[in-house]
Design an enzyme around this catalytic site. Sequence first.
Site, PDB file in Angstrom:
ATOM      1  N   ILE A 196       0.573  10.938  -0.636  1.00 16.81           N
ATOM      2  CA  ILE A 196       1.075  11.973  -1.544  1.00 16.81           C
ATOM      3  C   ILE A 196      -0.043  12.565  -2.395  1.00 16.81           C
ATOM      4  CG2 ILE A 196       1.735  10.271  -3.283  1.00 16.81           C
ATOM      5  CD1 ILE A 196       3.545  13.602  -2.461  1.00 16.81           C
ATOM      6  N   SER A 197      -1.021  11.761  -2.779  1.00 16.63           N
ATOM      7  CA  SER A 197      -2.140  12.280  -3.573  1.00 16.63           C
ATOM      8  C   SER A 197      -2.979  13.253  -2.756  1.00 16.63           C
ATOM      9  CB  SER A 197      -3.013  11.126  -4.083  1.00 16.63           C
ATOM     10  OG  SER A 197      -2.288  10.283  -4.939  1.00 16.63           O
ATOM     11  N   ASP A 264      -3.399   2.669   6.903  1.00 18.81           N
ATOM     12  CA  ASP A 264      -3.880   2.251   8.227  1.00 18.81           C
ATOM     13  C   ASP A 264      -2.763   1.588   9.026  1.00 18.81           C
ATOM     14  OD1 ASP A 264      -6.438   3.105   7.505  1.00 18.81           O
ATOM     15  OD2 ASP A 264      -6.978   1.137   6.705  1.00 18.81           O
TER      16      ASP A 264
END
Length: 477
Positions: A196-197, A264
């Site tokens: 989201i960042s 990941d």
Amino acid sequence: MTVIFPNFSKSSVLIVGDVMLDRYWYGPTDKIAPEAPVPIVKVNKIIDRPGGAANVAMNIASLGARSRLLGLTGVDEAAKILKKQLNESNIKWNFISVRTCPTIIKLRVMSRNQQLIRLDFEQYFNNVDTTKLLKQVELYLPKYKVLVLSDYAKGSLNCIEEIIKLARYMNVPVIVDPKGIQFSRYKGATLLTPNISEFESIVGSCRNEKILINRAQEIIIDYNLSALLITRSERGMTLCTRYAAPLYFSTQKKKVYHVTGAGDTVVGVLSAALSSGKSLEKACFLANLAASAVIKKSGTSTSNVTEMKNIMNSHICTTLPVGILDEKTLKQTISVVRNRGEKIVMTNGVFDILHSGHVSYLTNAKKLGDRLIVAVNSDGSTRRLKGKTRPINTLEQRMFILAALTVVDWVVPFYEDTPSRLVAYLSPDFLVKGGDYHVCDIEGSQGVLNRGGTVRVLNFQTGCSSSNIINAIKRKN
């Protein structure tokens, strides 16, 4: 969503990207250093784990899937450790050794289950000829079903545009875990998985879900993607595609110990599931199960099938599409929430010009249960009901506005003169209408009552109607 776990041994994934070594120093902290106001950590344990693109490969291997890892390392002890651990996990690798740059190391100092500091030992792989890497991709790509590009902006993927073009030519799906603000580098990829960042660094702050979805659609179109999966830590994931309603993969609230490497894990499990033949939606569901497991672990971790099944069986993780849905998807979604004991409320109408009376009515309807369905008359149905001059707003416009209301969970169109067939198909627990109706006159009411449901008539705000608004506008003109 019913998901059968795939046979991951038939999956094959090629991973290309920034490999690194995640190093952890563990020890107790009992006092402050005399020379500076910092804690003293007495290191009693050191753990090295493959990180970055190598962690993606580890997650794929933990499922029993086949993979190969391509990337750049230095000529040093860290590279030896990394290769040894990959060998122990039966992961094939082909690294290009660069004498002028060290293998990337991320050192984290841990005490009492807290990360005190991270120290990065790295140097950008600039001025490195990536021709060899591109040739390796060209050699190995035909042998794998899915390609993952793990970009940590360390220089290994300076040729990423050429790799994506090559994969498209070979008809191999490309999943990119992106970094930075230059998403144009990933043009033509199948799927991007920003957190989201990272997403908001590109499109700006998203104050609500509607803004987030709209901006995700813009990214998909601008960069010729098939889909965008936004990972949101303990809030789960949001999948946006070109032509379908967004899917929300949410997790129950739980203590989050570490999010290191969770992205990941998502990419690894997602790629392995897609490679096995699962749909994108089901692959995302499985990836979210795995992420729910690793965020409860300390440090860079992986998940396995047993952990994922345990989470699914305990109902920790669910997937719910929201907004505008087709009948079949809505029916399946209702089945999911019913299994959790939730009650379904349904109403219907034209909702031509949305006003305060509508909002008040829908708010009260939602209070009767847990989920609210709004069935909307099609344009043809509205003309037959209201006359040739209606509707003012098209079906798509009316549904879009209704879906933006926080009290509305799902919006579905119907094309008949009445919603009776749709009501019978969806079988709500509560059927609701507003105004001066008698229960027996509400379309579909008898079937709901026969199934043990409830039919309610709610008061409608006096004087509020689309017709009154239209007539008032005509008088003013």
